[in-house]
Design a protein around this motif. Structure first.
Motif, mmCIF file in Angstrom:
data_model
loop_
_atom_site.group_PDB
_atom_site.id
_atom_site.type_symbol
_atom_site.label_atom_id
_atom_site.label_comp_id
_atom_site.label_asym_id
_atom_site.label_seq_id
_atom_site.Cartn_x
_atom_site.Cartn_y
_atom_site.Cartn_z
ATOM 1 N N UNK A 57 7.860 -0.084 8.726
ATOM 2 C CA UNK A 57 9.292 -0.380 8.769
ATOM 3 C C UNK A 57 10.049 0.725 9.496
ATOM 4 N N UNK A 58 9.657 1.951 9.245
ATOM 5 C CA UNK A 58 10.339 3.063 9.908
ATOM 6 C C UNK A 58 10.042 3.088 11.405
ATOM 7 N N UNK A 59 8.817 2.668 11.781
ATOM 8 C CA UNK A 59 8.484 2.598 13.215
ATOM 9 C C UNK A 59 9.324 1.535 13.905
ATOM 10 N N UNK A 60 9.507 0.416 13.240
ATOM 11 C CA UNK A 60 10.363 -0.638 13.811
ATOM 12 C C UNK A 60 11.796 -0.119 13.999
ATOM 13 N N UNK A 61 12.287 0.634 12.999
ATOM 14 C CA UNK A 61 13.639 1.190 13.119
ATOM 15 C C UNK A 61 13.723 2.159 14.283
ATOM 16 N N UNK A 62 12.661 2.961 14.455
ATOM 17 C CA UNK A 62 12.630 3.901 15.574
ATOM 18 C C UNK A 62 12.606 3.162 16.901
ATOM 19 N N UNK A 63 11.837 2.076 16.972
ATOM 20 C CA UNK A 63 11.792 1.277 18.204
ATOM 21 C C UNK A 63 13.178 0.753 18.566
ATOM 22 N N UNK A 64 13.909 0.313 17.567
ATOM 23 C CA UNK A 64 15.246 -0.207 17.826
ATOM 24 C C UNK A 64 16.166 0.896 18.353
ATOM 25 N N UNK A 65 16.113 2.061 17.737
ATOM 26 C CA UNK A 65 16.971 3.157 18.172
ATOM 27 C C UNK A 65 16.635 3.586 19.598
ATOM 28 N N UNK A 66 15.339 3.564 19.945
ATOM 29 C CA UNK A 66 14.945 3.947 21.312
ATOM 30 C C UNK A 66 15.455 2.931 22.321
ATOM 31 N N UNK A 67 15.372 1.657 21.969
ATOM 32 C CA UNK A 67 15.889 0.623 22.879
ATOM 33 C C UNK A 67 17.372 0.816 23.140
ATOM 34 N N UNK A 68 18.119 1.236 22.084
ATOM 35 C CA UNK A 68 19.548 1.453 22.250
ATOM 36 C C UNK A 68 19.822 2.636 23.171
ATOM 37 N N UNK A 69 18.927 3.626 23.143
ATOM 38 C CA UNK A 69 19.118 4.784 24.000
ATOM 39 C C UNK A 69 18.690 4.509 25.440
ATOM 40 N N UNK A 70 17.603 3.740 25.622
ATOM 41 C CA UNK A 70 17.098 3.477 26.981
ATOM 42 C C UNK A 70 18.042 2.579 27.782
ATOM 43 N N UNK A 71 18.556 1.528 27.138
ATOM 44 C CA UNK A 71 19.490 0.611 27.795
ATOM 45 C C UNK A 71 18.934 0.077 29.116
ATOM 46 N N UNK A 72 17.755 -0.445 29.043
ATOM 47 C CA UNK A 72 17.137 -1.060 30.220
ATOM 48 C C UNK A 72 16.178 -0.159 30.949
ATOM 49 N N UNK A 73 16.244 1.159 30.691
ATOM 50 C CA UNK A 73 15.289 2.064 31.314
ATOM 51 C C UNK A 73 13.927 1.875 30.653
ATOM 52 N N UNK A 74 12.844 2.417 31.293
ATOM 53 C CA UNK A 74 11.507 2.093 30.817
ATOM 54 C C UNK A 74 10.646 3.301 30.461
ATOM 55 N N UNK A 75 10.948 4.468 30.971
ATOM 56 C CA UNK A 75 10.057 5.621 30.770
ATOM 57 C C UNK A 75 10.591 6.477 29.615
ATOM 58 N N UNK A 76 9.746 6.641 28.589
ATOM 59 C CA UNK A 76 10.088 7.444 27.417
ATOM 60 C C UNK A 76 9.067 8.566 27.269
ATOM 61 N N UNK A 77 9.546 9.834 27.205
ATOM 62 C CA UNK A 77 8.675 10.996 27.006
ATOM 63 C C UNK A 77 8.766 11.443 25.548
ATOM 64 N N UNK A 78 7.593 11.685 24.958
ATOM 65 C CA UNK A 78 7.525 12.164 23.568
ATOM 66 C C UNK A 78 6.993 13.591 23.591
ATOM 67 N N UNK A 79 7.807 14.527 23.098
ATOM 68 C CA UNK A 79 7.410 15.937 23.089
ATOM 69 C C UNK A 79 7.635 16.514 21.696
ATOM 70 N N UNK A 80 7.352 17.802 21.539
ATOM 71 C CA UNK A 80 7.558 18.516 20.273
ATOM 72 C C UNK A 80 7.704 19.990 20.597
ATOM 73 N N UNK A 81 8.042 20.778 19.558
ATOM 74 C CA UNK A 81 8.187 22.213 19.773
ATOM 75 C C UNK A 81 6.835 22.903 19.835
ATOM 76 N N UNK A 82 5.890 22.476 18.973
ATOM 77 C CA UNK A 82 4.550 23.059 18.944
ATOM 78 C C UNK A 82 3.539 21.924 18.815
ATOM 79 N N UNK A 83 2.250 22.279 18.873
ATOM 80 C CA UNK A 83 1.189 21.280 18.728
ATOM 81 C C UNK A 83 1.100 20.776 17.290
ATOM 82 N N UNK A 84 0.416 19.674 17.126
ATOM 83 C CA UNK A 84 0.098 19.098 15.813
ATOM 84 C C UNK A 84 1.342 18.705 15.021
ATOM 85 N N UNK A 85 2.334 18.179 15.730
ATOM 86 C CA UNK A 85 3.521 17.663 15.053
ATOM 87 C C UNK A 85 3.424 16.156 14.808
#
Length: 716
Positions: free
Chosen positions: A527-555
C-alpha cells in the motif's frame, strides 16, 4: 523533540518495562522474606531546661533571654549522648552480658567461637577494667585491638550501635527520646537503658565537677580580693595616723572658714583705722598750737596710765585674734576696754582743759579715737599673722589630700572587684546547689516486633526498577538524534517528503512481495509503494526518467527501485529499471539481466534488440567506472531519448551521494530525483553537504522516502 515520540518508545519497549520490574519484584521477595523482625525500644529523659517547676530557685534575671539558646542546649545534650565514650560503655556492658550470661543477645560470631575459657576470662577482666575507668580500647595494643575486633564481629562496637540508635528532642517539650532498633527486644531495651544511665551519670558528674571547680576558684579569688581590699584600707589608716589626719575634708573646710572670718575682720579693722585716723585729723585741726601744748603738758601723767592700759589691751587683743576670737578672752578684752575708757574720762575730771576754752569734750573724744585706732592697727597685725599661719596650714593639706584620694580610689576599685566576685560566688554557689538534674522518666521495655516492611520493600523494588527503566529509556531518547519518523527527516533537512516504506523481511522476491496477502507487513508495504508511485507521478507530470539515490550505501534503494518498477508494471506501463550503481550492483545480482550498461551505451545493436518486454532491466558489470566513462554526454542523452520513445517509465538506481560524481552523473539525465533514507540513522556533518546539493537541485528533487519504518509505531 516531541514528548509523544517518547511515549511511542515506551509503548515499543512495553515488554521490557513489564518484565524487568516483575523480575526485580521476584528477586526482592526472595531476598527479604528471610529478613528478621525488628524491635524498637525507647525511653525519655527529662532535662528540666524548659520545665519552670524545676527552676523556682533560679535567680538569674536574664532567664527569659535564654529562650534563644534552648535549642543549642538540647543539641549539646544530644551530641553528648552520641559520644564515643558513652557508646564504648554500652559496648563493654553488652559484651560482658554475652560473656557472663547464658542467654546472649546475639548469636556467637566466628571470632567469639574461637575463644577458649581463658581468653573469655581475660576478656571479661579487661572489659570490666575499661568500664570502671571509662577508657577506650587502644588500637595500638595488640591484646586490646583483638577485643575491638571481637566487638565489631558481634556488632557491639560504637559504629554499629550508632547506626540503629536515634536521639531526638520531642518537638518543643522538655524531653529527649532515646530509641534503638535491633533483632532482639531484650537487646533494644538493654542498649537504651544502659545508654540513659551512663549519660545521666556522665553529665551529672561532669556538671558537678565543673560547678565545684567554679565555686572553688571563685572562693579563692574572693579571698584574694578581700586581702587586697584590707591591705589598701590598712595603708590609708596608717598614712592618716602617721600624718595626724582625722578628717581631711572637715579640717580643710574648718581652716578655710577661719581664713574667711579673719579676712572679714581684717577688712573691718582696716576700715576702722581709716575712719579713726580721719576723725582724729579733724579734731586736731580744731585745736590751736597753744592749746595743743597746754593740753599735752596737762595730761602727761594721765597719758602714761592710758598708754600702759593700751599696751595691755594690744596684747590681749592679739591673743583674742590668735585664739580665733575665743569668747572667754572677749570678756577680759571688754573689761580692759572699760578701764581704758575710765582713765580717759579722768583726764577731763582733773580740769586739764584750758580755762580759756570750752573744748573738754573734744579732747576726750580725740583721746578715745586714738585709743581705738591703735587697737584697730594692732588687730590688723595680729590678723595678718593668723592668716599667714592658716594659709600655710591649708597649703600643707594639699599633698595629704592628693595621697588620700589615691588611697580612696584604690580602695573603691578593690571594693568593687570584691563585690563583683562576691556576687558571682553567691550566684554560682546557689546555682550549683539547685542545678538542673537529668532523670530518666520511664525505662525502656522490650516491645513487640515492628510492622513488617517486606512487602513494602518488594513493591518499592519493583517501582524503582520500573522508574530506572523509564529513566534509562528517557536518557537514551533525549540524547538520540537519529531519524525515526517522517517529520523528523523534514525538520532536520528542510526538504520535502514524498512517502515512507515499512520494514519487510525475506529475500527480494517480487512475486512473494506482492502476492502474499496474509502478511500485514507485506500488505502495508504494498500500500505504501502504491502511495509512493502516485506521489512520483504527481512530481514527474509526464516526464519519464526517475533517479533513486541515497546519502550512503545500504539504505534500501534496490528494494525501492524494484518495488516501484513492479508497481508501474501492475498498471500496464512499460518500465525500464537501470542498475547504475557500479560499486554495488544489487539489482543486477537479483534480476540477472541480459543487457548491460557497458554494452548498451557503447551502441551494441544485439543487446539493444533484446529490450522488447514490458519490464526490462539493464544491469552493469560493476567495477571502478562511471557513467560518463562509458560514453560522452550527448551520446548518453541520445540513448535516453531513444529509451523514452520505447518505455513509459525509466527508473535508475544511482550510487549514493557519498560517491560524489558517480551519483551526480546519473542525476544529470534524470527528470526527477528521490532520495532514500533509512530510519534510526542520524545525519553526520559530512552528509550535510550532500543535503545542500539536493536542496540546490530546485525542482528536480522530488523529495525523501523514509525507508524501513516500524509498522508498530505507525499503529500506535
Amino acid at each position: 523533540m516531541e514528548l509523544g515520540n517518547f511515549f511511542k518508545l515506551l509503548w515499543k519497549r512495553r515488554l521490557l518495562l513489564i518484565v524487568i520490574p516483575l523480575v526485580t519484584i521476584v528477586v526482592a521477595f526472595f531476598a527479604v522474606k528471610n529478613l528478621p523482625d525488628k524491635y524498637i525500644s525507647s525511653s525519655q529523659i527529662a532535662t528540666g531546661i524548659v520545665d519552670q517547676s524545676r527552676q523556682l530557685l533560679d535567680t538569674d534575671p536574664t532567664r527569659s533571654s535564654r529562650e534563644q539558646s534552648i535549642a543549642h542546649e538540647f543539641s549539646n545534650l544530644i551530641e553528648i549522648m552520641k559520644l564515643k565514650t558513652l557508646l564504648n560503655q554500652v559496648s563493654y556492658q553488652l559484651m560482658l552480658h554475652d560473656l557472663t550470661s547464658g542467654y546472649p543477645f546475639k548469636p556467637e560470631s566466628k571470632l567469639y567461637q574461637t575463644m577458649n575459657e581463658a581468653a573469655r576470662k581475660h576478656a571479661i577482666m579487661v572489659f570490666k577494667e575499661k568500664l570502671s575507668k571509662k577508657e577506650p580500647l587502644s588500637y595500638y595494643n595488640k591484646d586490646e585491638n583483638g577485643l575491638n575486633g571481637l566487638l565489631r564481629s558481634m556488632g557491639y562496637d560504637d559504629r554499629s550501635l550508632s547506626k540503629n540508635l536515634y536521639v531526638i528532642r520531642d518537638e518543643d517539650s522538655d524531653f529527649i527520646t532515646v530509641g534503638y532498633e535491633s533483632e532482639n527486644p531484650q537487646l533494644s531495651a538493654f542498649v537504651v537503658n544502659t545508654l540513659c544511665t551512663e549519660f545521666i551519670d556522665y553529665y551529672t558528674n561532669t556538671v558537678h565537677k565543673n560547678e565545684t571547680d567554679a565555686v572553688n576558684y571563685l572562693a579563692k579569688l574572693l579571698d584574694e580580693k578581700r586581702k587586697i581590699l584590707n591591705t589598701k584600707t590598712a595603708e590609708l589608716q596608717n598614712y592618716k595616723i602617721q600624718n595626724g589626719i582625722l578628717n581631711l575634708d572637715e579640717q580643710s573646710k574648718s581652716i578655710f572658714d577661719q581664713i574667711m572670718v579673719f579676712n572679714d575682720r581684717k577688712q573691718q579693722a582696716e576700715k576702722d583705722v581709716a575712719s579713726y585716723t580721719g576723725a582724729i585729723r579733724g579734731l586736731n585741726n580744731k585745736f590751736t598750737p597753744k592749746e595743743r601744748g597746754y593740753l599735752e603738758s596737762a595730761v602727761a601723767k594721765y597719758n602714761q596710765a592710758i598708754t600702759n592700759t593700751q599696751d595691755q589691751l594690744h596684747i590681749l587683743n592679739d591673743r583674742y585674734v590668735r585664739s580665733g576670737f575665743d569668747p572667754k578672752l572677749k570678756v577680759a578684752l571688754d573689761s580692759l576696754s572699760n578701764r581704758l575708757t575710765t582713765q580717759i574720762n579722768q583726764t577731763s575730771d582733773k580740769y586739764i582743759s584750758s580755762p580759756l576754752t570750752g573744748k573738754d569734750e573734744l579732747v576726750r573724744q580725740k583721746i578715745g579715737l586714738e585709743v581705738n585706732r591703735d587697737m584697730a592697727q594692732n588687730s590688723i597685725r595680729a590678723i595678718n599673722r593668723s592668716l599667714d599661719e592658716l594659709n600655710a596650714k591649708f597649703k600643707s593639706l594639699v599633698p595629704f589630700d592628693a595621697r588620700v584620694k589615691t588611697y580612696n580610689y584604690d580602695i573603691d576599685i578593690a571594693s568593687k572587684e570584691y563585690l563583683d566576685v562576691l556576687n558571682k560566688y553567691n550566684q554560682t554557689n546557689l546555682q550549683s546547689t539547685f542545678s538542673i538534674k537529668l532523670r530518666q522518666v520511664e525505662p525502656a521495655m522490650p516491645e513487640t516486633a515492628e510492622p513488617s516492611k517486606k512487602m513494602l520493600l518488594t513493591v518499592v523494588a519493583g517501582v524503582l526498577a520500573f522508574v530506572i527503566c523509564v529513566v534509562v529509556l528517557f536518557i537514551g531518547w533525549f540524547f538520540d538524534d537519529t531519524i525515526k519518523e517522517p517529520n523528523d527527516l523534514v525538520k532536520r533537512t528542510h526538504l520535502p517528503l514524498l512517502s515512507h516504506l515499512n520494514m519487510v523481511e525475506g529475500a527480494l522476491d517480487l512475486r512473494k512481495l506482492w502476492d502474499v496477502e496474509n502478511r500485514d507487513r507485506m500488505r502495508l508495504f504494498k500500500e505504501l509503494t502504491r502511495s509512493l508511485r502516485f506521489e512520483i507521478d504527481q512530481e514527474l507530470r509526464g516526464e519519464k526518467i526517475l533517479a533513486i539515490t541515497s546519502l550512503v550505501n545500504h539504505e534500501g534503494k534496490s528494494v525501492v527501485g524494484i518495488s516501484l518498477a513492479y508497481s508501474y508494471a501492475m498498471i500496464n506501463k512499460k518500465v525500464l529499471l537501470i542498475d547504475g550503481n557500479f560499486d554495488h550492483p544489487t539489482i543486477t545480482e537479483v534480476a540477472q539481466p541480459k543487457t548491460y550498461l557497458e554494452d548498451y551505451f557503447k551502441n551494441n545493436p544485439d543487446n539493444y534488440a533484446s529490450l522488447n518486454n514490458t519490464t526490462n532491466v539493464i544491469g552493469n558489470h560493476g567495477g571502478d567506472v562511471t557513467l560518463l566513462e562509458l560514453s560522452d554526454e550527448n551520446h548518453i542523452r541520445s540513448r535516453f531519448n531513444e529509451l523514452k520513445m520505447k518505455y513509459d517509465m525509466i527508473i535508475i538506481e544511482t550510487p549514493p551521494l557519498s560517491t560524489l560524481n558517480k551519483s551526480k552523473e546519473w542525476i544529470l539525465f534524470a527528470n526527477k530525483v528521490i532520495a532514500i533514507f533509512e530510519t534510526n540513522k542520524g545525519i553526520t556533518k559530512s552528509q550535510k553537504d550532500n543535503i545542500d546539493y539536493l536542496r540546490n537541485l530546485n525542482n528536480k528533487f522530488a523529495g525523501w522516502v523514509l525507508n524501513k519504518t516500524d509498522p508498530a509505531a505507525e499503529k500506535f
